[in-house]
Design a protein around this motif. Sequence first.
Motif, mmCIF file in Angstrom:
data_model
loop_
_atom_site.group_PDB
_atom_site.id
_atom_site.type_symbol
_atom_site.label_atom_id
_atom_site.label_comp_id
_atom_site.label_asym_id
_atom_site.label_seq_id
_atom_site.Cartn_x
_atom_site.Cartn_y
_atom_site.Cartn_z
ATOM 1 N N LEU A 281 -2.808 -11.901 22.326
ATOM 2 C CA LEU A 281 -1.647 -11.653 23.194
ATOM 3 C C LEU A 281 -0.617 -12.772 23.063
ATOM 4 N N LEU A 282 -1.124 -14.009 22.955
ATOM 5 C CA LEU A 282 -0.205 -15.153 22.813
ATOM 6 C C LEU A 282 0.546 -15.069 21.492
ATOM 7 N N LYS A 283 -0.227 -14.770 20.441
ATOM 8 C CA LYS A 283 0.357 -14.713 19.113
ATOM 9 C C LYS A 283 1.421 -13.614 19.015
ATOM 10 N N GLN A 284 1.129 -12.496 19.690
ATOM 11 C CA GLN A 284 2.070 -11.378 19.668
ATOM 12 C C GLN A 284 3.206 -11.571 20.676
ATOM 13 N N LYS A 285 3.141 -12.691 21.369
ATOM 14 C CA LYS A 285 4.133 -13.027 22.397
ATOM 15 C C LYS A 285 4.219 -11.944 23.493
ATOM 16 N N ILE A 286 3.061 -11.387 23.786
ATOM 17 C CA ILE A 286 2.997 -10.387 24.863
ATOM 18 C C ILE A 286 2.810 -11.105 26.185
ATOM 19 N N ILE A 287 2.291 -12.309 26.070
ATOM 20 C CA ILE A 287 1.944 -13.046 27.272
ATOM 21 C C ILE A 287 2.233 -14.530 27.020
ATOM 22 N N THR A 288 2.486 -15.267 28.087
ATOM 23 C CA THR A 288 2.705 -16.711 27.929
ATOM 24 C C THR A 288 1.561 -17.469 28.587
ATOM 25 N N GLU A 289 1.449 -18.746 28.240
ATOM 26 C CA GLU A 289 0.400 -19.588 28.847
ATOM 27 C C GLU A 289 0.535 -19.562 30.369
ATOM 28 N N LYS A 290 1.785 -19.559 30.797
ATOM 29 C CA LYS A 290 2.037 -19.580 32.227
ATOM 30 C C LYS A 290 1.522 -18.303 32.901
ATOM 31 N N GLU A 291 1.750 -17.188 32.205
ATOM 32 C CA GLU A 291 1.270 -15.921 32.761
ATOM 33 C C GLU A 291 -0.251 -15.867 32.791
ATOM 34 N N ILE A 292 -0.861 -16.443 31.778
ATOM 35 C CA ILE A 292 -2.330 -16.475 31.746
ATOM 36 C C ILE A 292 -2.858 -17.228 32.955
ATOM 37 N N LYS A 293 -2.224 -18.364 33.195
ATOM 38 C CA LYS A 293 -2.625 -19.162 34.365
ATOM 39 C C LYS A 293 -2.497 -18.330 35.641
ATOM 40 N N LYS A 294 -1.414 -17.583 35.699
ATOM 41 C CA LYS A 294 -1.170 -16.770 36.883
ATOM 42 C C LYS A 294 -2.250 -15.687 37.035
ATOM 43 N N ILE A 295 -2.581 -15.085 35.902
ATOM 44 C CA ILE A 295 -3.627 -14.046 35.929
ATOM 45 C C ILE A 295 -4.957 -14.650 36.376
ATOM 46 N N GLU A 296 -5.262 -15.838 35.823
ATOM 47 C CA GLU A 296 -6.517 -16.508 36.217
ATOM 48 C C GLU A 296 -6.560 -16.732 37.729
ATOM 49 N N ASN A 297 -5.444 -17.164 38.251
ATOM 50 C CA ASN A 297 -5.384 -17.409 39.693
ATOM 51 C C ASN A 297 -5.574 -16.124 40.497
ATOM 52 N N GLN A 298 -4.947 -15.048 39.992
ATOM 53 C CA GLN A 298 -5.095 -13.748 40.677
ATOM 54 C C GLN A 298 -6.550 -13.297 40.675
ATOM 55 N N VAL A 299 -7.192 -13.481 39.504
ATOM 56 C CA VAL A 299 -8.607 -13.095 39.384
ATOM 57 C C VAL A 299 -9.444 -13.911 40.362
ATOM 58 N N ASP A 300 -9.207 -15.223 40.363
ATOM 59 C CA ASP A 300 -9.976 -16.086 41.275
ATOM 60 C C ASP A 300 -9.810 -15.642 42.719
ATOM 61 N N SER A 301 -8.584 -15.299 43.050
ATOM 62 C CA SER A 301 -8.371 -14.934 44.446
ATOM 63 C C SER A 301 -8.991 -13.572 44.767
ATOM 64 N N GLU A 302 -8.969 -12.655 43.797
ATOM 65 C CA GLU A 302 -9.625 -11.350 44.033
ATOM 66 C C GLU A 302 -11.133 -11.539 44.227
ATOM 67 N N ILE A 303 -11.706 -12.424 43.430
ATOM 68 C CA ILE A 303 -13.160 -12.641 43.535
ATOM 69 C C ILE A 303 -13.499 -13.336 44.858
ATOM 70 N N GLN A 304 -12.655 -14.285 45.232
ATOM 71 C CA GLN A 304 -12.907 -14.946 46.514
ATOM 72 C C GLN A 304 -12.836 -13.930 47.663
ATOM 73 N N LYS A 305 -11.874 -13.047 47.535
ATOM 74 C CA LYS A 305 -11.741 -11.998 48.564
ATOM 75 C C LYS A 305 -12.983 -11.105 48.595
ATOM 76 N N ALA A 306 -13.502 -10.816 47.393
ATOM 77 C CA ALA A 306 -14.701 -9.966 47.302
ATOM 78 C C ALA A 306 -15.892 -10.640 47.980
#
Lengths: 332, 328
Positions: A281-306
């Motif tokens: 995804l990075l290579k294809q420029k579909i996503i940025t490092e910053k977005e990855i970080k954001k996704i990681e945070n979203q995942v963490d928060s979803e799991i904490q909520k679970a």
Amino acid sequence: MPKTKSKKIDLDAKKSRHLFYQMLLIRKFEDKAAEEYTKAKIRGFLHLYIGEEAVAVGVIQALTDDDNVLCTYREHGHALARGMDAGAIMAEMYGKQEGCSRGRGGSMHLFDKSINFFGGNAIVAGHLPMAVGMALASKKQKKGNITCCFFGEGAAAEGEFHEAMNLAALWKVPVLFVCENNLYAMGTAIRYSHSVQELEKKGAAYGVESSAVNGMNLMDVIEAANEAVQKVRDNGKPYLLVCNTYRFRAHSMFDAELYRDKKEVEEWKKRDPIPEFQEFLLKQKIITEKEIKKIENQVDSEIQKAVDFAEAGTWEPIDQLTEFVYSENETK
Amino acid sequence: MSQTIKITYREAFKQGLREALQNDDRIFLMGEDVGRYGGAFAVSKGLLQEFGEERIMDVPLSESGFVGAGIGAALAGMKPIVEVMTVNFGLLAMDQIVNNAATLLHMSGGQLNVPVVIRISCGIGQQLAAQHSHSWEPFFAQVPGLVVLSVGTHEDARGMLHTALQSPDPVIIIEYTSMLNLEKEISTDMGAVNITKAKVIKSGKDISIITYGTGVYKCLESADELAAEGIDAEVIDLRVLRPLDEETFLASVAKTHRALIVEDAWRSVSISSEISSRIMEKAFYELDASVKRLCGVEVPIPYPLHLEQASVPQKSDIVKAVKRIINP
């Protein structure tokens, strides 16, 4: 080991991010489940999907909401990919009545009829005939949906696999058999359980079209699954898709892993589907490092909520013990 | 007054099947040789021609496969009647029946009910030897989640299927091949029957003979013989082996104060051991004599006729046992 091929599939940025999110969610959810298991919040058998995420995510994205999904006892990943609420799954594993199966099933028996998710089946290959029957019903009702049935290579040694393949082909019903070949039936390596280890070859005996795909690469799985699903949908006949994959963790939490070499596990970890897809995804420029970080945070928060949801869940009163043995409504 | 007709046990089943297929498009019959062969025991003869192969499906010899497919079809909105040719082959489908049909409602927290009807031929008495002579009702009756029916009369052969198909949960119907040619009179307007209650087939005051399946007519005939000798026996057909209707037989024991339980199944861990326990637990002080049982001898059923007959209770055994209980 099969080589990762580079594929060109039209995935828009939104869908790519979503699939990446799902794989990461499964990975981190399973890590958290293992942690909760060591704290004895989760008991019984716990089978983790870590390493195999690309298979569930890659195949399930090819399905529509009307399609039926049946899985094995290693099904948390499939449930998440199908869109089941992480909290409902975690609560189920805690045994709380807010769980997707009211806590009655636990880790191996996740069910959600509202998204056509039919388990969570813990008798190896026992759900394959049911999948054929569901597809038969679709055919009789002319519904146009298909049934997607996941199972491991261990199941392919069971009689029910062979009966199901034959029946599906004989009756020409729309079922997609997805064999997740992670090379070990619990602790028995495939070379000790299959005379023919290229499992896709087993399709030919029944006249079931089949193919094998590198299950460690999401794009490969997506391409193979899209094609397989389209075929099943178009011609109404069964298809066997073998996804060659590997589980990074032990079979269950009771497994000391005496049957495989640590070096082998490390080798396979180099092909981890998540960093690979991230790289892509990075290579294809579909996503940025910053977005990855954001996704990681979203995942963490979803799991904490679970986890919070599961913790806050309640125990079903013992006086309800004998419910759900027979339907209450006699005229359903 | 309603009229009666003479009908075989086989024909009664067939009428029930035909009626079911006529009434609901979701219903279909699947099983080994149910179509072109006409049914292994000719129960479904002619139905393929009448309803077509979508509704009358011949299946390969894959008991686990097609019983599982029946369960799956039921989950997805159909109402399959799955015929398992004989109970011994039925063991090959036990995984599907016990692990899937009986558990899905519970382990899904009430989300998935399984309205499948599984008809299984069963019984001892045709010199078919150890692998084809069985009374395995207890295997099925042990499993919570299943409804287990035993067809001991022509009325039930005609009417149980109808009611079983209304059930939201899996129903196992145990039929008896040795009775297929047996003719009896039933009412011409005979239709659906209740599938939750046992039935007092003959009312009496001296002893309760509790039985099911092939025991029903045997016990009725025994009761007739006993009547000639002045013993008034009550005969109860359990009919529903799970969930058991204990009310009916407990009430009977409270009236007669004596009980004999008759079955072809092997003695240990059987239906009769359960009935006996419940009488001890719930009607002990009603008893004037200890409960007695006549069961199958615990041996793989042998081929020669005289040994086969000696393996399961006969009419003479029943008569003798009753007399011994009443006049010890």
